[in-house]
Design an enzyme around this catalytic site. Structure first.
Site, PDB file in Angstrom:
ATOM      1  N   HIS A  58     -10.882  69.221   1.973  1.00  0.00           N
ATOM      2  CA  HIS A  58      -9.810  69.490   2.918  1.00  0.00           C
ATOM      3  C   HIS A  58      -8.478  69.136   2.265  1.00  0.00           C
ATOM      4  O   HIS A  58      -8.421  68.342   1.320  1.00  0.00           O
ATOM      5  CB  HIS A  58      -9.995  68.661   4.182  1.00  0.00           C
ATOM      6  CG  HIS A  58     -11.169  69.082   5.007  1.00  0.00           C
ATOM      7  ND1 HIS A  58     -11.340  68.674   6.308  1.00  0.00           N
ATOM      8  CD2 HIS A  58     -12.246  69.866   4.717  1.00  0.00           C
ATOM      9  CE1 HIS A  58     -12.456  69.191   6.789  1.00  0.00           C
ATOM     10  NE2 HIS A  58     -13.025  69.915   5.840  1.00  0.00           N
ATOM     11  N   GLU A  60      -6.015  67.226   3.155  1.00  0.00           N
ATOM     12  CA  GLU A  60      -5.682  65.803   3.149  1.00  0.00           C
ATOM     13  C   GLU A  60      -6.475  65.049   2.082  1.00  0.00           C
ATOM     14  O   GLU A  60      -5.921  64.191   1.380  1.00  0.00           O
ATOM     15  CB  GLU A  60      -5.956  65.170   4.526  1.00  0.00           C
ATOM     16  CG  GLU A  60      -5.126  65.759   5.643  1.00  0.00           C
ATOM     17  CD  GLU A  60      -5.792  66.936   6.352  1.00  0.00           C
ATOM     18  OE1 GLU A  60      -5.432  67.197   7.514  1.00  0.00           O
ATOM     19  OE2 GLU A  60      -6.685  67.597   5.752  1.00  0.00           O
ATOM     20  N   CYS A  88      -8.904  66.167  10.696  1.00  0.00           N
ATOM     21  CA  CYS A  88     -10.256  66.069  11.253  1.00  0.00           C
ATOM     22  C   CYS A  88     -10.714  64.615  11.126  1.00  0.00           C
ATOM     23  O   CYS A  88     -10.071  63.804  10.451  1.00  0.00           O
ATOM     24  CB  CYS A  88     -11.199  67.015  10.503  1.00  0.00           C
ATOM     25  SG  CYS A  88     -11.648  66.423   8.849  1.00  0.00           S
ATOM     26  N   CYS A  91     -10.953  63.378   7.453  1.00  0.00           N
ATOM     27  CA  CYS A  91      -9.645  63.188   6.828  1.00  0.00           C
ATOM     28  C   CYS A  91      -8.913  61.995   7.429  1.00  0.00           C
ATOM     29  O   CYS A  91      -8.265  61.230   6.715  1.00  0.00           O
ATOM     30  CB  CYS A  91      -8.816  64.453   6.941  1.00  0.00           C
ATOM     31  SG  CYS A  91      -9.497  65.802   5.947  1.00  0.00           S
TER      32      CYS A  91
END
Length: 160
Positions: A58, A60, A88, A91
């Site tokens: 992801h 992040e 999420c 993250c």
């Protein structure tokens, strides 16, 4: 400037550009992130799940990995992060582990759910402490507890 925007934060603008780059090249979803320290960009990243075939890639997480490498530390406590969407659960946990204290985000979990990115099941599992979609079973606890004892007794351990 984007339609409807009166002003745009420079760091969020970089995160948006990152998200668009990832989408344009089909590397992942519409997510970008920028980590800043003392008003200086330390890292910038976009979602690379499809590119790397890695469900943890992801924006992040990628930004944290790059920032940690650039600063040569896992402790990013002096940094802040700008993300195009609220992180999420994975993250968000990584942000806590990295000790990032300030998060700026552009869209909510409800807004990204509308386009197919639903973290609801994960949030529910974390809140309940159980998950109906995954079989979870404690196994070989005594042997694994020995690892904890070994760590506790280790004289040259480095806490993180």
């Amino acid at each position: 400037m984007y339609p409807g925007a009166k002003t745009l934060n420079n760091f969020m603008e970089i995160a948006i550009e990152q998200a668009r780059m990832g989408m344009k090249h089909n590397l992942g979803g519409p997510f970008g992130a920028v980590i800043v320290k003392d008003k200086t960009v330390i890292s910038r990243a976009h979602n690379r799940v499809l590119d790397f075939n890695d469900p943890t890639a992801h924006a992040e997480i990628m930004a944290i990995r790059i920032a940690s490498s650039n600063l040569e530390t896992f402790d990013l406590s002096g940094c802040e992060i700008y993300t195009t969407s609220y992180p999420c659960p994975m993250c968000m946990s990584a942000l806590y582990w990295a000790r990032i204290k300030t998060l700026y985000y552009g869209t909510t979990t409800a807004e990204v759910e509308k386009i197919g990115f639903d973290d609801g099941q994960i949030y529910r599992a974390l809140c309940k402490g159980t998950d109906t979609e995954m079989n979870v079973e404690k196994l070989d606890s005594k042997i694994c507890q020995q690892l904890l004892s070994e760590w506790e007794e280790k004289e040259d351990k480095y806490m993180y």
